[in-house]
Motif scaffolding. Structure first.
Motif, PDB file in Angstrom:
ATOM      1  N   LEU A  11       1.230  -1.336  -0.013  1.00  9.86           N
ATOM      2  CA  LEU A  11      -0.031  -0.423  -0.212  1.00  9.86           C
ATOM      3  C   LEU A  11       0.969   1.305   0.012  1.00  9.86           C
ATOM      4  O   LEU A  11       1.792   1.472   0.860  1.00  9.86           O
ATOM      5  CB  LEU A  11      -1.284   0.323   0.943  1.00  9.86           C
ATOM      6  N   GLU A  13       0.363   5.212   0.030  1.00 14.64           N
ATOM      7  CA  GLU A  13      -0.443   6.183   0.401  1.00 14.64           C
ATOM      8  C   GLU A  13       0.190   7.321   0.707  1.00 14.64           C
ATOM      9  O   GLU A  13       0.750   6.878   2.390  1.00 14.64           O
ATOM     10  CB  GLU A  13      -1.545   5.984   0.842  1.00 14.64           C
ATOM     11  N   ARG A  19      -4.050   6.740   4.182  1.00 15.23           N
ATOM     12  CA  ARG A  19      -2.946   4.955   4.471  1.00 15.23           C
ATOM     13  C   ARG A  19      -3.957   4.043   6.441  1.00 15.23           C
ATOM     14  O   ARG A  19      -3.490   2.868   5.489  1.00 15.23           O
ATOM     15  CB  ARG A  19      -1.280   5.299   4.338  1.00 15.23           C
ATOM     16  N   THR A  23      -4.657   0.658   5.401  1.00 17.48           N
ATOM     17  CA  THR A  23      -4.034  -1.041   6.426  1.00 17.48           C
ATOM     18  C   THR A  23      -4.597  -1.246   7.569  1.00 17.48           C
ATOM     19  O   THR A  23      -4.927  -2.515   7.119  1.00 17.48           O
ATOM     20  CB  THR A  23      -2.973  -0.276   6.774  1.00 17.48           C
ATOM     21  N   VAL A  33      -0.154  -6.416   5.318  1.00 19.28           N
ATOM     22  CA  VAL A  33      -0.148  -5.254   4.408  1.00 19.28           C
ATOM     23  C   VAL A  33       1.433  -4.728   5.065  1.00 19.28           C
ATOM     24  O   VAL A  33       1.668  -4.653   5.805  1.00 19.28           O
ATOM     25  CB  VAL A  33      -1.163  -4.311   5.356  1.00 19.28           C
ATOM     26  N   SER A  35       2.476  -0.918   4.185  1.00 16.33           N
ATOM     27  CA  SER A  35       2.391   0.203   3.774  1.00 16.33           C
ATOM     28  C   SER A  35       3.320   1.508   4.157  1.00 16.33           C
ATOM     29  O   SER A  35       4.308   1.697   5.042  1.00 16.33           O
ATOM     30  CB  SER A  35       1.143   0.365   4.958  1.00 16.33           C
ATOM     31  N   ARG A  37       4.459   5.633   2.441  1.00 14.96           N
ATOM     32  CA  ARG A  37       4.117   6.688   1.970  1.00 14.96           C
ATOM     33  C   ARG A  37       4.971   6.643   0.571  1.00 14.96           C
ATOM     34  O   ARG A  37       4.708   8.552   0.334  1.00 14.96           O
ATOM     35  CB  ARG A  37       4.646   7.952   3.330  1.00 14.96           C
TER      36      ARG A  37
END
Length: 71
Positions: A11, A13, A19, A23, A33, A35, A37
């Motif tokens: 992911l 974001e 985010r 998640t 996941v 995650s 940025r």
């Protein structure tokens, strides 16, 4: 889905609230996941393999589609 075959999601974001929400949503559905940025953080995770990439198209310093092209 059998317990030993968890699907993984990368992911990407840059908005913290979105985010975190995504998640939690995916984790509740038993996805593993990762995650991050930014595309740069995602590239650092590249030794891992993912079943799905969910990315924002417009990120702060890059384009999420560039990441998809990397994979």
């Amino acid at each position: 889905m059998p317990c030993n075959s968890r699907r993984s999601i990368l992911l990407v974001e840059d908005e913290d609230i979105l985010r975190a929400s995504l998640t939690r949503l995916f984790q509740r559905e038993d996805y593993l996941v990762v995650s991050v940025r930014s595309v740069q953080e995602a590239i650092k995770a590249s030794p891992l393999t993912f079943d799905v990439i969910v990315t924002d198209v417009r990120l702060e310093n890059s384009n999420g589609m560039d990441l998809v092209d990397e994979y």
